[in-house]
Structure formats: structure tokens, C-alpha cells
Design a protein around this motif. Structure first.
Motif, PDB file in Angstrom:
ATOM      1  N   LYS A  82      37.652  45.775  34.282  1.00 37.13           N
ATOM      2  CA  LYS A  82      36.305  45.556  33.754  1.00 37.13           C
ATOM      3  C   LYS A  82      36.263  45.655  32.238  1.00 37.13           C
ATOM      4  O   LYS A  82      35.617  44.862  31.564  1.00 37.13           O
ATOM      5  CB  LYS A  82      35.344  46.598  34.347  1.00 37.13           C
ATOM      6  N   PRO A 107      29.399  40.570  33.842  1.00 38.33           N
ATOM      7  CA  PRO A 107      30.376  41.613  33.476  1.00 38.33           C
ATOM      8  C   PRO A 107      29.726  42.820  32.808  1.00 38.33           C
ATOM      9  O   PRO A 107      30.172  43.962  33.009  1.00 38.33           O
ATOM     10  CB  PRO A 107      31.320  40.883  32.514  1.00 38.33           C
ATOM     11  N   TYR A 110      28.132  45.045  35.449  1.00 36.02           N
ATOM     12  CA  TYR A 110      29.156  45.859  36.108  1.00 36.02           C
ATOM     13  C   TYR A 110      29.611  47.026  35.231  1.00 36.02           C
ATOM     14  O   TYR A 110      30.013  48.076  35.735  1.00 36.02           O
ATOM     15  CB  TYR A 110      30.365  45.005  36.471  1.00 36.02           C
TER      16      TYR A 110
END
Length: 235
Positions: A82, A107, A110
């Protein structure tokens, strides 16, 4: 940045064992643009998946930014992925139910970034990719070139240390393909490390180094910076 030592990957079923990679050794420095080439089935995408922490090697060592990734558990691998790696795929891999802004934002969601900071970063990268006017459109409303720009925006919005690109121009015409390669070149010139799988000799000329794979093994490396690299990017 990346040190790979004797990396091997074997896929096993009850009746079959297939060696996809066999004792591969690679050293990629921070800020390099490296291309992996070779025939279909030679292990290019398998290698990219291992480097991208989407899969684990059967044997060997993988060191990323000084950390021995091959010894980490799945939870830690997810966190490394990530925060450090952006992915660009041939098939774009956008989510049809999300609009352009939401796809690029994902992204950051997350990563637990606040909504206000997400908007700033997404707006910035959409402007850079010249796709901000399509922010509320959905993938099926975009051309192939536009979809790949969105995919690149999603890959870079978190400012990853490494971008992995798997045939990024494979579904594009020559004009859109050249524009995508120009974007990758510019990101590399700003310090982003890029590892790209491609069949295209023209695309490979943007790289500083070319690694040739065959039957899961490295058969050659061209360490010379392409003399045409800068000229290609300017045209």
C-alpha cells in the motif's frame, strides 16, 4: 532499492509442477527505469507479481528498501504494498462502478487518508494526467488512452517509491501508447523507480536497462543507457 537473490517460483498442482522462475538475481537502484522483456510464458509477469508483493517466492531472497520481504507475513506485505508500490496493468483494471475520481482516490482510502487530503491529491494528479475534465465520468465512458491515464493517476497518487507496469501500452494505439510512455518517462525523471514488462522494442527504449528473460532465467542484461532515450521522449 531492490535486491533479488536466487529467486525461484514453482507452481504445483496434484499432477503437475511448473517452474516459472529459476534462481533469478536482480539489483535495481533507486530511480532506475528497468524493462523486462522476453517471450510469452518466460516468467515476466510472475517476476513482477513477486516484486509487487502479490505473490510469494518458492525460494530465494527479496530485499526491498533494506527489508527482507521474503520473510514477512501477509499482513506486513499488504502494508508494504500500500505504501510503496503503484501498479499499472495492460487491461487498466479500473472499477466500473466507480467514477474517475473515485478510482484514483482508492489507494488513499486504503491508506486511511482523510477525505480533504484525498481531494487535494486526486485533483493534483488528475490535472497532471490531463484527465480532470473527466473526473465524474465512469471507465466505460472513456477511451482506452483516457482509461490508462486514470490507471497511471491511481498508481502515482500515493507517491509510491516503485511503479510496476505490465504491458502498459498493450491495449493502446501508437499515439496513446507514446503519450503513456512519455508520462512514465517524466515520472522517472522526477525520481520514481519504474520496472516495466513489455514486448515493445520501442517502449523499451525509454528504459535505462533491459533485462531479457527466457524459460524463467535471465539470459542477458543491457546496462547501457539508450542513446535515443531523451530524443525519443522529446518527440
Amino acid at each position: 532499492m531492490i535486491v533479488i537473490k536466487d529467486l525461484s517460483k514453482v507452481f504445483r498442482t496434484e499432477q503437475l509442477e511448473t517452474s516459472a522462475l529459476n534462481k533469478v538475481n536482480i539489483h535495481i537502484k533507486k530511480g532506475e527505469f528497468v524493462t523486462i522483456m522476453g517471450p510469452s510464458g518466460c516468467g515476466k509477469s510472475t517476476l513482477l507479481n513477486l516484486i509487487g508483493l502479490l505473490d510469494k517466492p518458492t525460494e530465494g531472497k527479496y530485499i526491498f528498501n533494506g527489508i527482507d520481504i521474503s520473510k514477512e507475513n501477509e499482513k506486513n506485505l499488504t502494508q508494504y504494498r500500500k505504501g510503496n508500490i503503484g501498479f499499472i496493468f495492460q487491461s487498466f483494471n479500473l472499477i466500473d462502478e466507480l467514477n474517475v475520481f473515485e478510482n484514483v482516490e482508492l489507494p488513499l482510502v486504503y491508506m486511511g487518508i482523510s477525505a480533504s487530503k484525498r481531494k487535494i491529491e486526486v485533483d493534483k494528479v488528475l490535472n497532471r494526467m490531463n484527465i480532470s475534465h473527466r473526473a465524474k465520468h465512469y471507465p466505460q465512458q472513456l477511451s482506452g488512452g483516457q482509461q490508462q491515464r486514470v490507471a497511471i493517476a491511481r498508481a502515482v497518487v500515493s507517491q509510491p517509491k516503485l511503479i510496476l507496469a505490465d504491458e502498459p501500452t498493450g491495449n493502446l494505439d501508437s499515439k496513446n501508447g507514446a503519450e503513456v510512455m512519455q508520462l512514465l518517462y517524466e515520472l522517472n525523471m522526477e525520481g520514481t523507480t519504474i520496472l516495466m514488462v513489455t514486448h515493445s522494442l520501442k517502449d523499451s527504449e525509454y528504459a535505462e536497462r533491459i533485462i531479457q528473460l527466457y524459460d524463467g532465467k535471465i539470459v542477458s542484461e543491457n546496462n547501457k543507457i539508450s542513446q535515443n532515450r531523451e530524443a525519443i521522449a522529446l518527440n
